[in-house]
Design a protein around this motif. Structure first.
Motif, PDB file in Angstrom:
ATOM      1  N   GLY A  68      -7.778  -0.445   7.567  1.00  0.00           N
ATOM      2  CA  GLY A  68      -7.306   0.591   8.468  1.00  0.00           C
ATOM      3  C   GLY A  68      -8.437   1.461   8.979  1.00  0.00           C
ATOM      4  N   ILE A  69      -9.677   0.946   9.024  1.00  0.00           N
ATOM      5  CA  ILE A  69     -10.829   1.710   9.473  1.00  0.00           C
ATOM      6  C   ILE A  69     -11.254   1.192  10.839  1.00  0.00           C
ATOM      7  N   ARG A  70     -11.378   2.050  11.760  1.00  0.00           N
ATOM      8  CA  ARG A  70     -11.803   1.656  13.095  1.00  0.00           C
ATOM      9  C   ARG A  70     -13.258   1.197  13.078  1.00  0.00           C
ATOM     10  N   SER A  76     -18.723  -7.642   1.637  1.00  0.00           N
ATOM     11  CA  SER A  76     -17.999  -8.715   0.957  1.00  0.00           C
ATOM     12  C   SER A  76     -16.683  -8.219   0.393  1.00  0.00           C
ATOM     13  N   GLY A  77     -16.664  -6.978  -0.060  1.00  0.00           N
ATOM     14  CA  GLY A  77     -15.426  -6.439  -0.601  1.00  0.00           C
ATOM     15  C   GLY A  77     -14.426  -6.067   0.460  1.00  0.00           C
ATOM     16  N   MET A  78     -14.903  -5.827   1.702  1.00  0.00           N
ATOM     17  CA  MET A  78     -14.014  -5.423   2.765  1.00  0.00           C
ATOM     18  C   MET A  78     -13.485  -6.605   3.558  1.00  0.00           C
ATOM     19  N   LYS A  79     -14.110  -7.763   3.391  1.00  0.00           N
ATOM     20  CA  LYS A  79     -13.629  -8.934   4.116  1.00  0.00           C
ATOM     21  C   LYS A  79     -12.253  -9.341   3.587  1.00  0.00           C
ATOM     22  N   HIS A 129     -10.089   7.000   1.238  1.00  0.00           N
ATOM     23  CA  HIS A 129      -8.988   6.599   2.118  1.00  0.00           C
ATOM     24  C   HIS A 129      -8.842   5.081   2.183  1.00  0.00           C
ATOM     25  N   SER A 130      -9.121   4.405   1.096  1.00  0.00           N
ATOM     26  CA  SER A 130      -8.937   2.962   1.044  1.00  0.00           C
ATOM     27  C   SER A 130      -8.637   2.557  -0.393  1.00  0.00           C
ATOM     28  N   GLU A 131      -8.302   1.294  -0.556  1.00  0.00           N
ATOM     29  CA  GLU A 131      -8.016   0.751  -1.878  1.00  0.00           C
ATOM     30  C   GLU A 131      -9.228   0.059  -2.481  1.00  0.00           C
TER      31      GLU A 131
END
Length: 250
Positions: free
Chosen positions: A56-58, A48-51, A82-84
């Motif tokens: 930038g993650i494959r 839910s947080g990544m939607k 490596h993300s926000e």
């Protein structure tokens, strides 16, 4: 005014140590741990947080995310490397109720109060606007600063010694939360700030304690029977009655 070197040293190191201890207290990096978490099963709560975010993650590497968990005295954080994507929350659960964490919280708060009070007394005792400092007041402030440093060292020692067991029922099982896998916990940056700040407080407060010792007074070179203190940096005034006045006419 001639300010003793011990006062100068104490009035510099004591506030610096207080700032470092305060920085350590409010930051959530007292301990940290890393683990890899799959996107299925235990990692489903991250979806839910990544939607809607361009992480930038494959798709191939998204199956195993590297999570960084940090805990402080009043706040915990979870971040995807490596993300926000980062989330912080007030400490809760077994970690908050752990008596060693509560002891560290109380010791740090008491240390900050004593350190601030000691620095105020030290500033009043130094009295840069007058010729002679209030040595007793400055030394009392130094004693409070030393006590503050010792309390901080005690809190840091208790936390560091029990770092891997805080809030954990069984240390071999990691953090007792089914949503998180096993974390290998280790000391983080805030602990080092705290250790450095506490040591500076003890050093600065000890320097201020030397204010109890009054400087040894020397004598005036021309008048050995007249005492003079180095803090005054001059010989006592000689009254005109002690000198002979001659009238010279041309």
């Amino acid at each position: 005014m001639h300010t003793p070197a011990s006062m100068v040293m104490g009035i510099v190191f004591a506030p610096l140590g207080l700032v470092l201890v305060f920085t350590a207290a409010i930051t959530p990096q007292w301990r940290e741990g890393q683990t890899r978490l799959g996107m299925t099963g235990q990692g489903s709560f991250l979806r839910s947080g990544m939607k809607g975010r361009k992480m930038g993650i494959r798709s191939g590497s998204a199956e195993a995310l590297l999570l960084l968990r940090t805990d402080g005295l009043w706040e915990s954080c979870l971040q995807v490397e490596h993300s926000e994507l980062k989330q912080c929350w007030p400490v809760a659960g077994p970690y908050q109720r752990d008596p060693r964490v509560r002891l560290a919280q109380g010791l740090v708060l008491t240390s900050l109060f004593l350190g601030g009070t000691g620095i105020v007394l030290a500033c009043i005792g130094v009295r840069c606007w007058t010729d002679l400092p209030l040595r007793g007041v400055a030394a009392t402030g130094g004693l409070l600063v030393v006590m503050a440093g010792m309390l901080s060292l005690t809190a840091l020692g208790v936390y560091t010694h029990n770092l891997r067991r805080l809030g954990i029922a069984d240390p071999s099982q990691g953090i007792s939360n089914p949503r998180f896998p096993h974390l290998s916990l280790r000391p983080a940056g805030s602990l080092y700030f705290g250790w450095l700040g506490a040591c500076l407080q003890v050093l600065g407060g000890s320097a201020l304690l030397f204010s109890f010792k009054r400087p040894r007074c020397s004598t005036c070179p021309s008048y050995r029977d007249l005492p003079v203190c180095p803090a005054c940096r001059s010989c006592p005034d000689i009254t005109k009655s002690d000198t002979d006045v001659y009238e010279v006419s041309c």
